[in-house]
Design an enzyme around this catalytic site. Sequence first.
Site, short mmCIF file in Angstrom:
data_model
loop_
_atom_site.label_atom_id
_atom_site.label_comp_id
_atom_site.label_asym_id
_atom_site.label_seq_id
_atom_site.Cartn_x
_atom_site.Cartn_y
_atom_site.Cartn_z
N TYR A 100 5.69 -27.43 -55.34
CA TYR A 100 5.46 -27.98 -56.68
C TYR A 100 5.96 -29.41 -56.81
O TYR A 100 5.38 -30.22 -57.53
CB TYR A 100 6.12 -27.09 -57.75
CG TYR A 100 5.27 -25.90 -58.12
CD1 TYR A 100 4.00 -26.08 -58.66
CD2 TYR A 100 5.73 -24.61 -57.92
CE1 TYR A 100 3.21 -24.99 -58.99
CE2 TYR A 100 4.94 -23.51 -58.26
CZ TYR A 100 3.68 -23.71 -58.79
OH TYR A 100 2.90 -22.64 -59.13
N GLU A 199 13.67 0.39 -41.35
CA GLU A 199 12.54 -0.29 -42.01
C GLU A 199 12.51 -0.07 -43.52
O GLU A 199 12.39 -1.02 -44.28
CB GLU A 199 11.21 0.16 -41.39
CG GLU A 199 10.00 -0.52 -42.04
CD GLU A 199 8.68 -0.21 -41.36
OE1 GLU A 199 8.68 0.44 -40.30
OE2 GLU A 199 7.63 -0.62 -41.91
N ASP A 251 8.98 3.17 -39.22
CA ASP A 251 7.81 4.03 -39.29
C ASP A 251 7.12 4.00 -37.93
O ASP A 251 7.46 3.20 -37.06
CB ASP A 251 6.82 3.50 -40.35
CG ASP A 251 7.31 3.71 -41.77
OD1 ASP A 251 8.20 4.57 -41.99
OD2 ASP A 251 6.80 3.02 -42.67
#
Lengths: 369, 369
Positions: A100, A199, A251
């Site tokens: 910005y 995780e 996972d």
Amino acid sequence: MKERTRSKEDTIQALHAVAAEMHDRMMRGEPPRMTLPVRSKKNINFDERLNVYKYGKKKTIRDATSLGSAHQLLRALFVTEFMEEMIEGQKSSTLREMYYISEGWGYGKFGSQNESNNLAEDLEIVTGCLREDFKLRPEEDGARIIGNLTFEEKNRRGEWMRINCRDDVGDSGYGVPYNVESEKLRLLSHDIDFMMAIETGGMFDRLVENGFDESARCGLIHLKGQPARSTRRIMKRMNEEWGLPIVVFTDCDPWSFRIFASIAYGAIKTAHISEYLATPSAIYLGIDSDDIKAYDLPSDELTSRDIEALKAEKSDPRFQNQEWTDQIDLMLELGEKAEQQSLAKYGLDFVTDTYLPEKLRQKLGIHIG
Amino acid sequence: MKERTRSKEDTIQALHAVAAEMHDRMMRGEPPRMTLPVRSKKNINFDERLNVYKYGKKKTIRDATSLGSAHQLLRALFVTEFMEEMIEGQKSSTLREMYYISEGWGYGKFGSQNESNNLAEDLEIVTGCLREDFKLRPEEDGARIIGNLTFEEKNRRGEWMRINCRDDVGDSGYGVPYNVESEKLRLLSHDIDFMMAIETGGMFDRLVENGFDESARCGLIHLKGQPARSTRRIMKRMNEEWGLPIVVFTDCDPWSFRIFASIAYGAIKTAHISEYLATPSAIYLGIDSDDIKAYDLPSDELTSRDIEALKAEKSDPRFQNQEWTDQIDLMLELGEKAEQQSLAKYGLDFVTDTYLPEKLRQKLGIHIG
């Protein structure tokens, strides 16, 4: 390993050198330019000495003879000036704020935040400094840690605060700051045998509730998906300075394999600083593809995106060993993936009473309880 | 406001009542059933007494004469049994774990996690207990808080730990646990004038770095997008117990308006406990639609999803007042939205030196510095 961060003066000098080089070329009547490695899967190689993946020899040259590249060089100059201001003013900014701020830079304005993020990484490569030296920080939250380990963090007032990640924090644990270099964070002492990186938040909280950090004498760190730089860096430091093994529990899907690769071998986007972020000795604990059958876990069918990702991994240099080839091929063959929390099928204690002790014995020879 | 959580015994009694009612109906030769309010935007009404939005009179009846509803009732019974086990065993579980645990429930197995989440909320409605009483917790991380306020949190060992959110925490602040009821968290003392809730992590970190909590004598809380229950609840408690005004500082887009509505008026999904989660006196500080022009902020065009969301808000009972109608209409007219961090266009200090002081003076009559 030597300190990676630079002093204020060294960083400013390195930033000035970027401008000086462009200036010198122009004075010699040559177009200014910046040479950068190609930053893709095709250009990462294993570095035998450092034991991690680094960028290879393929280069791109940004040369002011094309308008696009000239804009990039102009941006680089604005950015170095902005960074110098922050360093002098003892400020820092998010990558999004820098995007910005470029509103006021005329032709140097960024078209998207992706451009400004990449330029920050380009400047790391060119100067050999780190984003932290430039006082840029990411948006993402850092990891959470629970366990009997003690850090010292320098607070806003410049005082060192001692925090034990078991006794001095609430249930949500110790929040890792974005800068974990020794100027900001010191590793004081611990009484654990290894660190386990997890995780998902649900599994992290499960291990905490079950007191696994105490029964297994380990520290627990919540990765929050693809781990932030600070998360990978603090694990690296604990591995190097404390000699703690890092085990990774995720996972069972292609994205989890990538999480592990970024921890152990280095991530593609940050291959210029792999030796500083990656922990080559990290061990993938599970969930393995063959656990889906072995433990009869509830699973989901692979989506077409999953299958694509697995196929991409087969041509990723980081996965070119027998273990990962088998893991990936088996998942493709099964056509299934599974989540850590699917172990709850056997009750809330199965993961800490049975699954993790079995895996730790198998893969690390660690016996619990 | 009275305590909302129930004792262990009361919760178990309420769960037994669910089974007892089904049993009684069957003994009378009637099909068991469960009556629930319709949980949609069309069935929320403003409650004049409580000053928040609650479910209206529209009901759905789940009756064992259809197979789908019979499955739902069976699941409800399995779930109440599972909850009782957790309460007795002093365990808790994530909503996702409960979904996986249902693998062993035969016909009671959930088809998706959405089903198990909804059933947990149904049981809150039927029993008048809270998810926290049932020992169920969400996956999401709680908020972070920085400022001169002191809590006492009960840790895993059952000891009360005192934590000052300015002096006893690292840069990432105090992590709010999922249960913030008085059995787990006590509000001890503070030396601030108001709480500011902030949507994005980048802006939260900006205000922290600029020391806004000290210069404006406020507490800062990071909402992390749509705020978790625990985040809304802790703000409610600070408002009620400490009498602190809650001001909300978000991006300027339709999703931010919804964040504010869930804080001030109550969320649609949790309208059965709005009086416990919502803070009717909360004030929307910005970014307002007319700030985009007034401050000439970098903005993005509304997407078709944004426009749809704004139109949906125009028929949402919570936004039926002049202020919100104007805000929404102006955004539709401009066709633009803006982020909090776009204020960085004017430098890193603009938000704390100019924007927030102007807004606080305008909307709350608070003068800073």
